[in-house]
Design a protein around this motif. Structure first.
Motif, PDB file in Angstrom:
ATOM      1  N   GLN A  18       0.804  -1.229   0.000  1.00 31.57           N
ATOM      2  CA  GLN A  18       0.000   0.000   0.000  1.00 31.57           C
ATOM      3  C   GLN A  18       0.832   1.271   0.000  1.00 31.57           C
ATOM      4  OE1 GLN A  18      -2.573  -0.485   3.381  1.00 31.57           O
ATOM      5  NE2 GLN A  18      -3.363  -2.461   2.631  1.00 31.57           N
ATOM      6  N   ASP A  19       2.139   1.164   0.236  1.00 32.29           N
ATOM      7  CA  ASP A  19       2.991   2.353   0.301  1.00 32.29           C
ATOM      8  C   ASP A  19       3.467   2.696  -1.104  1.00 32.29           C
ATOM      9  OD1 ASP A  19       5.000   4.260   0.673  1.00 32.29           O
ATOM     10  OD2 ASP A  19       5.609   3.393   2.597  1.00 32.29           O
ATOM     11  N   PRO A  20       3.044   3.821  -1.673  1.00 29.08           N
ATOM     12  CA  PRO A  20       3.390   4.152  -3.076  1.00 29.08           C
ATOM     13  C   PRO A  20       4.881   4.424  -3.274  1.00 29.08           C
ATOM     14  CG  PRO A  20       2.261   5.993  -2.025  1.00 29.08           C
ATOM     15  CD  PRO A  20       2.171   4.854  -1.073  1.00 29.08           C
ATOM     16  N   GLU A  21       5.600   4.740  -2.209  1.00 31.48           N
ATOM     17  CA  GLU A  21       7.031   5.040  -2.360  1.00 31.48           C
ATOM     18  C   GLU A  21       7.900   3.784  -2.381  1.00 31.48           C
ATOM     19  OE1 GLU A  21       8.715   8.318  -0.217  1.00 31.48           O
ATOM     20  OE2 GLU A  21       6.718   8.962   0.446  1.00 31.48           O
ATOM     21  N   VAL A  22       7.306   2.646  -2.064  1.00 27.52           N
ATOM     22  CA  VAL A  22       8.076   1.388  -2.007  1.00 27.52           C
ATOM     23  C   VAL A  22       8.208   0.793  -3.401  1.00 27.52           C
ATOM     24  CG1 VAL A  22       8.030  -1.002  -1.192  1.00 27.52           C
ATOM     25  CG2 VAL A  22       7.463   0.874   0.379  1.00 27.52           C
ATOM     26  N   GLN A  23       9.457   0.502  -3.779  1.00 27.11           N
ATOM     27  CA  GLN A  23       9.726  -0.122  -5.072  1.00 27.11           C
ATOM     28  C   GLN A  23      10.208  -1.568  -4.932  1.00 27.11           C
ATOM     29  OE1 GLN A  23      12.389   2.311  -7.346  1.00 27.11           O
ATOM     30  NE2 GLN A  23      11.147   4.157  -7.114  1.00 27.11           N
ATOM     31  N   ALA A  24      10.662  -1.948  -3.740  1.00 27.92           N
ATOM     32  CA  ALA A  24      11.107  -3.329  -3.500  1.00 27.92           C
ATOM     33  C   ALA A  24      10.947  -3.632  -2.016  1.00 27.92           C
ATOM     34  CB  ALA A  24      12.557  -3.525  -3.934  1.00 27.92           C
ATOM     35  N   VAL A  25      10.832  -4.931  -1.700  1.00 24.47           N
ATOM     36  CA  VAL A  25      10.629  -5.384  -0.330  1.00 24.47           C
ATOM     37  C   VAL A  25      11.765  -6.336   0.035  1.00 24.47           C
ATOM     38  CG1 VAL A  25       9.065  -6.550   1.271  1.00 24.47           C
ATOM     39  CG2 VAL A  25       8.134  -5.224  -0.649  1.00 24.47           C
ATOM     40  N   CYS A  79       2.682 -10.366  -4.126  1.00 26.06           N
ATOM     41  CA  CYS A  79       3.023  -8.947  -3.973  1.00 26.06           C
ATOM     42  C   CYS A  79       3.395  -8.366  -5.341  1.00 26.06           C
ATOM     43  CB  CYS A  79       4.184  -8.797  -2.993  1.00 26.06           C
ATOM     44  SG  CYS A  79       4.596  -7.076  -2.614  1.00 26.06           S
ATOM     45  N   THR A  80       2.921  -7.177  -5.599  1.00 21.86           N
ATOM     46  CA  THR A  80       3.173  -6.555  -6.908  1.00 21.86           C
ATOM     47  C   THR A  80       4.510  -5.836  -6.977  1.00 21.86           C
ATOM     48  OG1 THR A  80       2.007  -4.542  -6.224  1.00 21.86           O
ATOM     49  CG2 THR A  80       0.705  -6.257  -7.322  1.00 21.86           C
ATOM     50  N   LYS A  81       5.265  -5.874  -5.857  1.00 19.94           N
ATOM     51  CA  LYS A  81       6.597  -5.270  -5.825  1.00 19.94           C
ATOM     52  C   LYS A  81       7.611  -6.379  -5.550  1.00 19.94           C
ATOM     53  CE  LYS A  81       4.350  -1.114  -4.232  1.00 19.94           C
ATOM     54  NZ  LYS A  81       4.059  -0.173  -3.146  1.00 19.94           N
ATOM     55  N   PRO A  82       8.781  -6.334  -6.172  1.00 22.83           N
ATOM     56  CA  PRO A  82       9.743  -7.422  -6.005  1.00 22.83           C
ATOM     57  C   PRO A  82      10.082  -7.663  -4.530  1.00 22.83           C
ATOM     58  CG  PRO A  82      10.441  -5.944  -7.747  1.00 22.83           C
ATOM     59  CD  PRO A  82       9.291  -5.272  -7.075  1.00 22.83           C
ATOM     60  N   VAL A  83       9.987  -8.918  -4.111  1.00 26.77           N
ATOM     61  CA  VAL A  83      10.297  -9.309  -2.736  1.00 26.77           C
ATOM     62  C   VAL A  83      11.610 -10.089  -2.750  1.00 26.77           C
ATOM     63  CG1 VAL A  83       9.563 -10.584  -0.697  1.00 26.77           C
ATOM     64  CG2 VAL A  83       7.853  -9.407  -2.123  1.00 26.77           C
ATOM     65  N   ALA A 122      18.325  -5.309  -3.196  1.00 21.92           N
ATOM     66  CA  ALA A 122      16.978  -4.783  -3.432  1.00 21.92           C
ATOM     67  C   ALA A 122      17.036  -3.461  -4.203  1.00 21.92           C
ATOM     68  CB  ALA A 122      16.245  -4.612  -2.104  1.00 21.92           C
ATOM     69  N   ARG A 123      17.976  -2.587  -3.844  1.00 26.57           N
ATOM     70  CA  ARG A 123      18.109  -1.310  -4.554  1.00 26.57           C
ATOM     71  C   ARG A 123      18.530  -1.520  -6.007  1.00 26.57           C
ATOM     72  NH1 ARG A 123      20.948   1.290   0.770  1.00 26.57           N
ATOM     73  NH2 ARG A 123      19.055   2.234   1.664  1.00 26.57           N
ATOM     74  N   GLU A 124      19.408  -2.490  -6.198  1.00 27.37           N
ATOM     75  CA  GLU A 124      19.839  -2.806  -7.568  1.00 27.37           C
ATOM     76  C   GLU A 124      18.642  -3.267  -8.407  1.00 27.37           C
ATOM     77  OE1 GLU A 124      22.210  -6.478  -9.617  1.00 27.37           O
ATOM     78  OE2 GLU A 124      23.049  -5.692  -7.744  1.00 27.37           O
ATOM     79  N   SER A 155      16.910  -1.168 -11.597  1.00 30.57           N
ATOM     80  CA  SER A 155      16.875  -1.754 -12.947  1.00 30.57           C
ATOM     81  C   SER A 155      15.461  -2.054 -13.414  1.00 30.57           C
ATOM     82  CB  SER A 155      17.694  -3.048 -12.964  1.00 30.57           C
ATOM     83  OG  SER A 155      17.073  -4.031 -12.137  1.00 30.57           O
ATOM     84  N   GLY A 156      14.461  -1.760 -12.540  1.00 31.21           N
ATOM     85  CA  GLY A 156      13.079  -2.041 -12.904  1.00 31.21           C
ATOM     86  C   GLY A 156      12.781  -3.526 -12.988  1.00 31.21           C
ATOM     87  N   ALA A 157      13.485  -4.313 -12.197  1.00 27.87           N
ATOM     88  CA  ALA A 157      13.282  -5.761 -12.222  1.00 27.87           C
ATOM     89  C   ALA A 157      11.827  -6.102 -11.913  1.00 27.87           C
ATOM     90  CB  ALA A 157      14.198  -6.440 -11.204  1.00 27.87           C
TER      91      ALA A 157
END
Length: 712
Positions: free
Chosen positions: A51-58, A95-99, A195-197, A201-203
């Motif tokens: 739910q956090d829009p600023e999160v790009q990876a977990v 999850c819709t964000k890479p875990v 995770a940042r990598e 890279s839009g993984a």
């Protein structure tokens, strides 16, 4: 940036945002076990990340030394509380964000299923991965049977689940279980970097359920399943869950993921209801409970930095290897230089064999051998913290050794005897410090066998007993407390059920029938195969020693003596109960043994009768259970579980039956007692019901009712 607000289960699962990475930390000491609060916390944290829009990876990681080392054993046997781990893993995967799962320490069982559900996997040095559910009579029940083959292929996944043993980080990467192995010590920094990598890279998310590695080579996958099924009877005889694991993996090839998950859950429930699972859970807890003894609860162990061993024969060398493997310097004492050199050669032979088989490298062998020293003067033991006597099984010989130890060893040194049968109380009286004397009964080969009977004489100090249990932990052995009697726990019970086997020989059964029945029950070997492996001369010497005190009312079966008189001592002489042509280890039936048996029956005036496998095992197990009950009744074992552990780890009792007294509870104590009373009609001197067994049946109770800890 300020940490993300903690959710209600902040005590075991915490979360915070580090830039664009949402960090979820499992902090549930000591091993981050997957209790209900952890499951709830993981579910809530993944929802928060979503739910956090600023999160790009977990990033998911464990605090402390482990990722997640499996289920919470406090929940064993209780109805599961939501959310189920299956639902947690499905939510992670959806999850819709890479875990990313960053693994340090152990990811075992359900912990590895969480890793499998993540989209990316990172391993640090020392990480261990395992799906050990098969050792508890279960299968991975949160998607492990469906995800592991999709990630690493059918053959590797079957090996992981059917073996149950852990693999390391490098092997996990080679098998495709993890994406990356990093050389570092901080899972937070390594995980954040990965995770940042991925975020930069839009993984994409990469649900394991969508991977097609399992079906990429269908012929190879089918061949692996066929090979696993072919091995069931040989490797997993008597166990239910291995076949269900194979069936679940078959579904990976044949069915959609969600249908496979439903099948896995059905198979898991089937496993829960089996006697094997109940027995394996009993074994799991009994092993841990056996270490809870009154003395260890009252005292701290003494320091243990240097060890002495008297005797360099097979047993002494095996004990030396066990000590050296645990990092303990060893000083070995022998009577002269040639004997000492043979002792060192016996130790070196074990390590050379390990090097030859690729189990140890030459440098490590040399390092361990470098901690060995030898002497012919007992004064070399002046600095030893503990000395184990491992000389010939004769009280006069052992007493002479203890007199030397009494003179040479420093105050406070633990003086231990490795005797299998002799009276430790009598031995303790031969020295000026009986409070320091204890029995440490190793089983041969001592560097391999897991059981260590810690024999507690009357005058021993509590801290000496505590030291014995601390040593067992250091040697990675399973320790059982035993009182003083002829044979302690295991060998005392062995003597009785072996006598029952001898009586069946006298009455018409063959040793080969008996061994076959015992193997069919689940023992790796029958009693006559064991006798040939150990050496018939050992039992012969014990029988001669006991002859003056033998109960004249008990039948004596001299068949084994007739073999020994011919020099047929088993494998080491090429002949015993079995024939061993050209030094082979697989015995062949011997017609001459059967002829000797027929002759002895004629002398005794016995009319041979036929025995079925059921007849054999009812007598064999009734004798074992009855004597085990006597051992508990007389306080030689603290609890029934101590007997079970001794027989499981020292005598090959099948784990999936839980030990003789757990097995008796399962069969029904009234059934066992009825058998004993029926057999007593033929032989009332041997078949005397244990008072404890009679009492429990009259009270409608079970052996398990007596398994409360007696820790002081």
């Amino acid at each position: 940036m300020a940490p993300h607000p903690a959710h209600p289960t902040q005590d075991v699962v915490t979360s915070r945002r580090e830039g664009s990475v949402f960090v979820i930390t499992i902090d549930h000491p000591p091993v981050n076990a997957l209790g209900v609060a952890v499951r709830q916390g993981l579910m809530a944290a993944i929802e928060a990340a979503e739910q956090d829009p600023e999160v790009q990876a977990v990033l998911v990681l464990g605090a402390g030394r482990h990722f997640i080392a499996g289920a919470d054993i406090r929940e064993f046997g209780k109805p599961p509380q939501p959310p189920l781990l299956t639902d947690v893993c499905n939510r992670i995967e959806a999850c819709t964000k890479p875990v990313v799962a960053a693994v340090q320490g152990s990811a075992l069982g359900g912990g590895l299923e969480v890793v499998l559900a993540a989209h990316y996997r990172l391993a640090l040095p020392g990480a261990k991965f395992a799906l050990p559910e098969v050792t508890l009579g279960l299968l991975p029940g949160a998607g492990g049977t469906q995800r592991a083959p999709r990630l690493m292929g059918v053959e590797a996944a079957l090996d992981l689940m059917l073996d149950g043993k852990p693999i390391g980080a490098r092997q996990a990467q080679a098998l495709g279980l993890v994406d990356r192995w990093v050389d570092g010590t901080d899972p937070v920094q390594a995980g954040l970097a990965y995770a940042r990598e991925l975020a930069a890279s839009g993984a994409p998310v990469r649900p394991t359920r969508d991977l097609r590695i399992a079906v990429a080579d269908m012929p190879a996958a089918s061949q692996a399943l066929d090979a696993a099924r072919a091995s069931l009877n040989k490797k997993y005889r008597g166990l239910f869950s291995p076949a269900r694991i194979i069936d679940a993996v078959q579904a990976v090839l044949d069915r959609p993921f969600d249908e496979g998950l439903r099948l896995e859950r059905d198979y898991f429930r089937q496993c829960l209801d089996t006697p094997q699972r109940q027995a394996l859970i009993h074994t799991f807890f009994a092993e841990r409970e056996a270490a809870k003894v009154p003395e260890a609860g009252r005292a701290q162990p003494r320091p243990l930095d240097r060890v002495g061993i008297v005797g360099g024969g097979t047993m002494g060398a095996g004990i030396a290897v066990a000590m050296l493997d645990a990092g303990l310097p060893v000083t070995m004492i022998e009577r002269d230089e040639p004997s000492l050199e043979r002792g060192r050669a016996n130790v070196a032979k074990v390590y050379d064999s390990l090097v030859k088989r690729g189990r140890l490298d030459a440098a490590e062998r040399d390092r361990r051998l470098g901690m060995w020293s030898g002497a012919t003067d007992y004064q070399a033991l002046a600095d030893a913290d503990l000395v184990v006597e491992a000389v010939f099984e004769d009280m006069a010989v052992k007493s002479a050794v203890f007199a030397e130890l009494d003179r040479a060893c420093k105050p406070g040194a633990v003086l231990a005897s490795n005797t299998s049968y002799l009276d430790i109380d009598q031995l303790a009286k031969t020295v000026s410090r009986p409070q320091d004397v204890i029995g440490l009964h190793f089983f041969s080969p001592a560097n391999i066998m897991k059981l260590l009977e810690i024999v507690v004489p009357d005058q021993v100090a509590d801290d000496v007993v505590a030291t014995g249990f601390a040593l067992a932990r250091r040697l990675k052995k399973v320790a059982v407390r035993a009182g003083v009697c002829d044979g302690f726990i295991g060998n005392r019970i062995l003597a009785v059920y072996r006598l029952a086997a001898d009586y069946m020989l006298a009455d018409g059964a063959s040793p080969y029938q008996i061994d076959q029945a015992v193997r069919g029950f689940g023992f790796p070997m029958g009693p006559f195969q064991v006798a040939d492996l150990a050496g018939g001369d050992i039992g012969w010497a014990a029988r001669k020693r006991r002859a003056p005190t033998r109960d004249p009312n008990l039948r004596y079966v001299p068949i084994a003596d007739r073999l020994c008189e011919r020099g047929w001592f088993g494998q080491k002489t090429g002949r015993g109960w079995y024939l061993y042509p050209e030094g082979g280890r697989a015995g062949q039936e011997d017609p001459e043994v059967l002829a000797i048996m027929d002759e002895e029956r004629r002398k005794a005036g016995a009319a041979p009768r036929a025995f079925t496998q059921e007849d054999i095992m009812r007598r064999y197990m009734a004798a074992m259970i009855n004597e085990a009950a006597n051992v508990v009744h007389q306080g030689i074992a603290l609890r029934p579980l101590d007997v079970d552990v001794a027989m499981l780890y020292g005598f090959g009792f099948p784990r999936y039956r839980g030990g003789p007294l757990h097995y008796a509870d399962h069969v029904g104590l009234d059934v066992v007692l009825a058998d004993i009373r029926a057999f007593a009609a033929e032989d009332p001197h041997f078949w005397k019901p244990s008072p404890l067994l009679v009492e429990l049946v009259e009270q409608g109770r079970h052996f398990n009712d007596l398994n409360q800890s007696k820790q002081g």
